[in-house]
Design an enzyme around this catalytic site. Structure first.
Site, PDB file in Angstrom:
ATOM      1  N   ARG A 226       0.864  -1.180   0.000  1.00 39.79           N
ATOM      2  CA  ARG A 226       0.000   0.000   0.000  1.00 39.79           C
ATOM      3  C   ARG A 226       0.900   1.230   0.000  1.00 39.79           C
ATOM      4  NH1 ARG A 226      -4.291  -0.595   4.797  1.00 39.79           N
ATOM      5  NH2 ARG A 226      -5.065   1.377   3.962  1.00 39.79           N
ATOM      6  N   HIS A 227       0.309   2.362  -0.325  1.00 41.96           N
ATOM      7  CA  HIS A 227       0.976   3.660  -0.197  1.00 41.96           C
ATOM      8  C   HIS A 227       1.311   3.920   1.275  1.00 41.96           C
ATOM      9  CE1 HIS A 227      -2.870   4.735   1.527  1.00 41.96           C
ATOM     10  NE2 HIS A 227      -3.400   4.023   0.546  1.00 41.96           N
ATOM     11  N   ASN A 233      -6.085   8.657   5.909  1.00 47.60           N
ATOM     12  CA  ASN A 233      -5.890   7.452   6.737  1.00 47.60           C
ATOM     13  C   ASN A 233      -5.809   7.852   8.215  1.00 47.60           C
ATOM     14  OD1 ASN A 233      -3.624   5.944   4.361  1.00 47.60           O
ATOM     15  ND2 ASN A 233      -5.752   5.381   4.743  1.00 47.60           N
ATOM     16  N   ARG A 275      -1.399   9.591  -3.217  1.00 45.75           N
ATOM     17  CA  ARG A 275      -0.687   8.880  -2.150  1.00 45.75           C
ATOM     18  C   ARG A 275       0.221   7.756  -2.660  1.00 45.75           C
ATOM     19  NH1 ARG A 275      -6.213   8.068  -2.026  1.00 45.75           N
ATOM     20  NH2 ARG A 275      -7.120   6.026  -1.514  1.00 45.75           N
ATOM     21  N   GLU A 295      -7.938   3.032  -5.987  1.00 55.22           N
ATOM     22  CA  GLU A 295      -8.695   2.319  -4.943  1.00 55.22           C
ATOM     23  C   GLU A 295     -10.159   2.138  -5.337  1.00 55.22           C
ATOM     24  OE1 GLU A 295      -8.950   0.161  -3.083  1.00 55.22           O
ATOM     25  OE2 GLU A 295      -8.562   0.684  -0.994  1.00 55.22           O
ATOM     26  N   HIS A 361      -3.533   0.131  -3.280  1.00 51.64           N
ATOM     27  CA  HIS A 361      -4.476   0.382  -2.184  1.00 51.64           C
ATOM     28  C   HIS A 361      -5.018  -0.934  -1.650  1.00 51.64           C
ATOM     29  CE1 HIS A 361      -4.554   4.579  -3.626  1.00 51.64           C
ATOM     30  NE2 HIS A 361      -4.412   3.995  -4.813  1.00 51.64           N
TER      31      HIS A 361
END
Ligand code: F6P
Length: 408
Positions: A226-227, A233, A275, A295, A361
């Site tokens: 993931r980023h 987040n 991101r 995402e 994502h």
């Protein structure tokens, strides 16, 4: 009917080829791809029937066409597998893969006739190899680990396996127009160096051809991450297009160091969201942004927290809890939609021969992970894909081996 296709599907794929030509590799890959796309798919491997019912200590002479007992036993196994295949297709299946040598024209005609009588479409896929290096690698990498040769000296096992191949070769009739008599087939020579296609008809067979054209046997690792943490987040909000938080930036630096330490620099793919692009920015290698990696689109819920969704639109929240795979956010996407748009990504990732890194994502990585690790999509919908962690998938003979690296 496949979930993303308007066509009804009842297809039997019949593998053809001498031992050690990668039939099982291809059969499993196809099964994985099709199951992942949502088709109920199953492989029927005659070798497994033989080992389960007759034990696994058969040496080359068992496969000698002059050996009457061996012949009988082998046809019984072929018959048992075909019978189970037809029953399964009648009850439940959409695509069955009959993984056996099917090296004679007569055998293929029988199999085809039985399938057609049951209203099933048949496509033969032959793997033929003229390159001795491919055969040698295949024997060493897959056959020596087969239960057939457990505990046996490797050179002795190879010699026995070569004899087995010679027995099959003595009766082998490659697929040809004459024997096809209207049948569809794809013939792959030297893992795609040459591909012959004969009377291929229909949506799914064409999709399979496209997949096979991109398949190779070069082993390389795949890294999924993931980023880094985004400012959304931090607040527990889903979707959006927020930049990295200071923590997320630390991860981007750590990831760059991790990548610099890899033996071969990977080809890097990101989504088109900030991101992931910011996470890839410190890497010394260039990256390719790809919209299909964005995402899951949460539609009207984009930017909300799960608690807000549960409170403000409880019906939607509950509907998603009940059927996370098929639930589509109003004006957004379902996991099934995500899988459908990832199909070209899978084709590209299969085509690439270099190590790969995908920076994307949670939902997208769950879907990619399901494909590479051969998991049913239903089983990965709640799987942890933590932030700041690289999931390394290292290739083995038929499956990837997973290691997770938490970097910060
Ligand atoms: O929370 C981070 C996130 O990537 C969201 O943007 C996305 O909606 C969600 O994860 C997907 O996970 P789940 O399907 O479990 O809601």
């Amino acid at each position: 009917m496949g979930p993303n296709s308007p066509h009804s599907t009842r297809l039997v794929i019949v593998m053809v080829g001498l031992p050690a030509r990668g039939k099982t590799y291809i059969a499993r890959k196809l099964a994985r791809f099709l199951s992942w796309l949502g088709y109920r798919t199953r492989v029927f491997n005659i070798g497994d029937y033989r080992r389960a019912r007759l034990g696994n200590k058969h040496r080359a002479d068992f496969f000698d066409p002059e050996n009457a007992d061996g012949n009988r036993a082998r046809s019984e196994m072929a018959e048992a597998a075909l019978g189970d295949l037809l029953t399964w297709m009648e009850v439940d299946g959409e695509v069955a893969i009959y993984d056996a040598t099917n090296t004679t024209q007569r055998r293929r005609a029988t199999v085809r006739e039985r399938c057609v009588q049951n209203g099933l479409q048949v496509v033969f896929i032959e793997s033929a190899c003229q390159d001795p290096a491919i055969i040698e690698a295949n024997i060493r990498e897959t056959k020596l680990t087969s239960p057939d040769y457990e505990g046996m000296d490797p050179d002795e096992a190879v010699a026995d396996f070569r004899k087995r191949i010679a027995h099959y070769a003595s009766v082998y009739e490659p697929l040809a127009d004459a024997d096809a008599e209207g049948a569809s087939y794809i013939k792959l020579i030297d893992v795609g160096r040459v591909v012959e296609v004969h009377r291929l008809d229909g949506y799914l067979p064409a999709k399979l051809l496209f997949y096979l054209l991109n398949l190779h046997v070069v082993r390389r690792p795949i890294y999924l991450t993931r980023h880094g943490e985004s400012t959304l987040n931090e607040e527990g909000r889903i979707g959006g297009d927020a930049p990295l938080s200071p923590n997320g930036q630390k991860y981007a630096q750590a990831l760059a160091q991790f990548v610099a330490g890899l033996p071969i620099q990977p080809e890097v793919f990101t989504s088109t969201l900030q991101r992931t692009i910011q996470t890839a920015a410190p890497l010394a290698v260039p990256s390719n942004p790809w919209r299909a990696l964005d995402e899951i689109d949460a539609g009207i819920c984009d930017g909300m927290t799960y608690a807000e969704i549960a409170e403000q639109i409880p019906n939607e929240y509950e509907a998603r809890q009940r059927d996370k795979l098929r639930y589509r956010y109003p004006r957004g996407e379902s996991y099934q939609d995500v899988i459908a748009r990832l199909e070209p990504v899978i084709i590209e990732l299969e085509r690439q021969r270099r190590p790969l890194m995908v920076i994307a994502h949670q939902a997208v990585l769950r879907a990619l992970y399901a494909y590479f690790m051969d998991k049913a999509p239903e089983d990965i919908l709640r799987m942890e894909i933590p932030l700041h962690t690289v999931i390394q998938l290292a290739p083995g003979p038929y499956a990837f081996v997973e290691t997770r690296h938490r970097l910060v």
